[in-house]
Design a protein around this motif. Structure first.
Motif, short mmCIF file in Angstrom:
data_model
loop_
_atom_site.label_atom_id
_atom_site.label_comp_id
_atom_site.label_asym_id
_atom_site.label_seq_id
_atom_site.Cartn_x
_atom_site.Cartn_y
_atom_site.Cartn_z
N ASP A 138 -109.27 31.48 -2.27
CA ASP A 138 -108.73 30.61 -3.31
C ASP A 138 -109.62 30.77 -4.54
O ASP A 138 -110.60 30.05 -4.73
CB ASP A 138 -108.72 29.15 -2.82
N ASP B 266 -108.97 30.17 -7.62
CA ASP B 266 -108.79 29.17 -8.67
C ASP B 266 -109.59 27.90 -8.42
O ASP B 266 -109.52 26.96 -9.21
CB ASP B 266 -107.30 28.81 -8.81
N TRP B 267 -110.32 27.85 -7.33
CA TRP B 267 -111.06 26.64 -6.99
C TRP B 267 -112.50 26.99 -6.65
O TRP B 267 -112.79 28.00 -6.00
CB TRP B 267 -110.43 25.93 -5.79
N ASN B 268 -113.41 26.15 -7.12
CA ASN B 268 -114.81 26.26 -6.72
C ASN B 268 -115.42 24.86 -6.70
O ASN B 268 -114.88 23.92 -7.30
CB ASN B 268 -115.61 27.19 -7.65
N SER C 290 -113.31 28.71 -0.25
CA SER C 290 -112.08 28.15 0.30
C SER C 290 -111.05 29.26 0.46
O SER C 290 -110.93 30.15 -0.40
CB SER C 290 -111.54 27.06 -0.63
N ALA D 164 -103.38 21.03 -1.16
CA ALA D 164 -104.69 21.51 -1.62
C ALA D 164 -105.63 20.37 -1.99
O ALA D 164 -106.84 20.48 -1.76
CB ALA D 164 -104.49 22.43 -2.83
N VAL D 165 -105.11 19.27 -2.55
CA VAL D 165 -105.98 18.20 -3.05
C VAL D 165 -106.80 17.56 -1.93
O VAL D 165 -108.03 17.48 -2.02
CB VAL D 165 -105.17 17.15 -3.83
N HIS E 54 -109.45 20.16 -0.59
CA HIS E 54 -110.62 20.35 -1.46
C HIS E 54 -111.50 19.11 -1.47
O HIS E 54 -112.74 19.22 -1.50
CB HIS E 54 -110.16 20.67 -2.88
N GLN E 55 -110.89 17.93 -1.44
CA GLN E 55 -111.67 16.69 -1.38
C GLN E 55 -112.54 16.66 -0.13
O GLN E 55 -113.72 16.29 -0.18
CB GLN E 55 -110.73 15.49 -1.39
#
Length: 321
Positions: free
Chosen positions: A252, A254-256, A268, A306-307, A310-311
């Motif tokens: 993923d 787009d996420w860090n 992720s 995804a939220v 990631h949380q």
């Protein structure tokens, strides 16, 4: 002509004519000679003028009636309504001040639509043994977690059903290896037996929407062992070691983790589309001598959200840092 004698005249009466009977209309009098002024008229003109005193008003009674006003019942009702208006105005001002000081999501009826985050309990770090430093403090160059590893597991959020097999206690290598594909379990088990693995703690739960979550914490004897094991799991970052139920996963990009501790890292992954009956997401966290695996899966066309995933990764990372 006979001489007329002047009678004594009352000075006040002389000036005030006495009322007499109203004259009766009759024939007009015959003009005659003008009367000759006598001594009486001469005496009257010589009298001094009588001073005019101001008219005396009648005394005001002790309880003189005042201007009529509204009845007492009307006054009492007006006072009650005035007090009620003041009280309601004060309450309204206090309520307005309270609402403006609150967050929008705290006001019933004005909360914004939820973004999908789960309601986790307030987190706190566990107590350390006497004189034991934190893993990334200046007095802990080896980055060792001295706290009970089970106390570093993220607790289940509100509304979750806890997995009885993964209730926050210790698990063996076979239970951890079961998270990976069947073709990978034997090699993974041998790898862990050859390394300096100390123990594994795990917790799992399922949310009302069917999303299942599992977290594993693996502690090694040193940072060198934990780092080597994490690198083997992600030998090819574009194609990490596949998990059970996930044919292929991708990074993923787009996420860090922007809110993670300074000395930890997290990556992720999400199962690529098209996925099977359930979409699987997973992440690895490296924090000193400990490696964390976070797995979430959800059946249905929407897949795993995804939220909340990631949380969960961010919070678990913070507990380890």
């Amino acid at each position: 002509m006979t001489e007329q004698t002047a009678e004594p005249v009352d000075e006040a009466a002389a000036l005030v004519p006495e009322p007499g009977p109203a004259p009766t209309p009759g024939p007009a009098p015959t003009p005659g000679p003008a009367p000759t002024p006598g001594p009486a008229s001469a005496t009257a003109t010589l009298l001094p003028p009588v001073p005019q005193e101001p008219p005396q008003l009648p005394p005001v009674p002790a309880h003189a009636p005042t201007t009529p006003g509204p009845p007492r019942r009307v006054l009492r009702a007006a006072l009650r309504w005035t007090a009620a208006v003041l009280v309601l105005g004060g309450l309204g001002a206090g309520t307005a001040a309270g609402i403006t000081s609150m967050e929008r999501t705290d006001v019933p009826g004005l909360g914004t639509r939820g973004d999908g985050r789960w309601d986790y309990p307030e987190l706190s770090l566990p107590a350390l043994p006497a004189d034991a430093p934190r893993p990334f403090s200046d007095f802990n160059a080896a980055e060792v977690h001295h706290a009970d590893l089970r106390r570093l597991l993220l607790p289940a959020p509100a509304g979750a059903t806890v997995d009885k097999e993964l209730d926050g206690g210790w698990v063996d290598v076979a239970r951890y290896a079961a998270e990976y594909g069947k073709d990978e379990r034997a090699a993974l088990t041998q790898r862990l037996e050859d390394s300096a693995l100390r123990h594994i703690a795990a917790r799992g739960w399922t949310m009302p929407d069917g999303t299942s979550s599992r977290i594993y914490l693996l502690r090694f004897n040193s940072v060198a062992y934990s780092t080597a094991f994490r690198d083997e799991l992600m030998e090819d970052v574009s194609r990490p070691l596949p998990l059970a139920g996930a044919a292929e996963s991708s990074l993923d990009e787009d996420w860090n983790v922007v809110d993670g501790p300074e000395f930890t890292t997290a990556q992720s992954f999400a199962e690529s589309v098209p996925y099977g009956a359930a979409q699987v997401r997973h992440a690895y966290v490296l924090a000193g001598d400990t490696v964390a695996l976070v797995v979430q899966a959800r059946k249905g066309a929407g897949g795993s959200e995804a939220v909340p995933f990631h949380q969960t990764v961010v919070l678990q990372n913070q507990l380890l840092g």
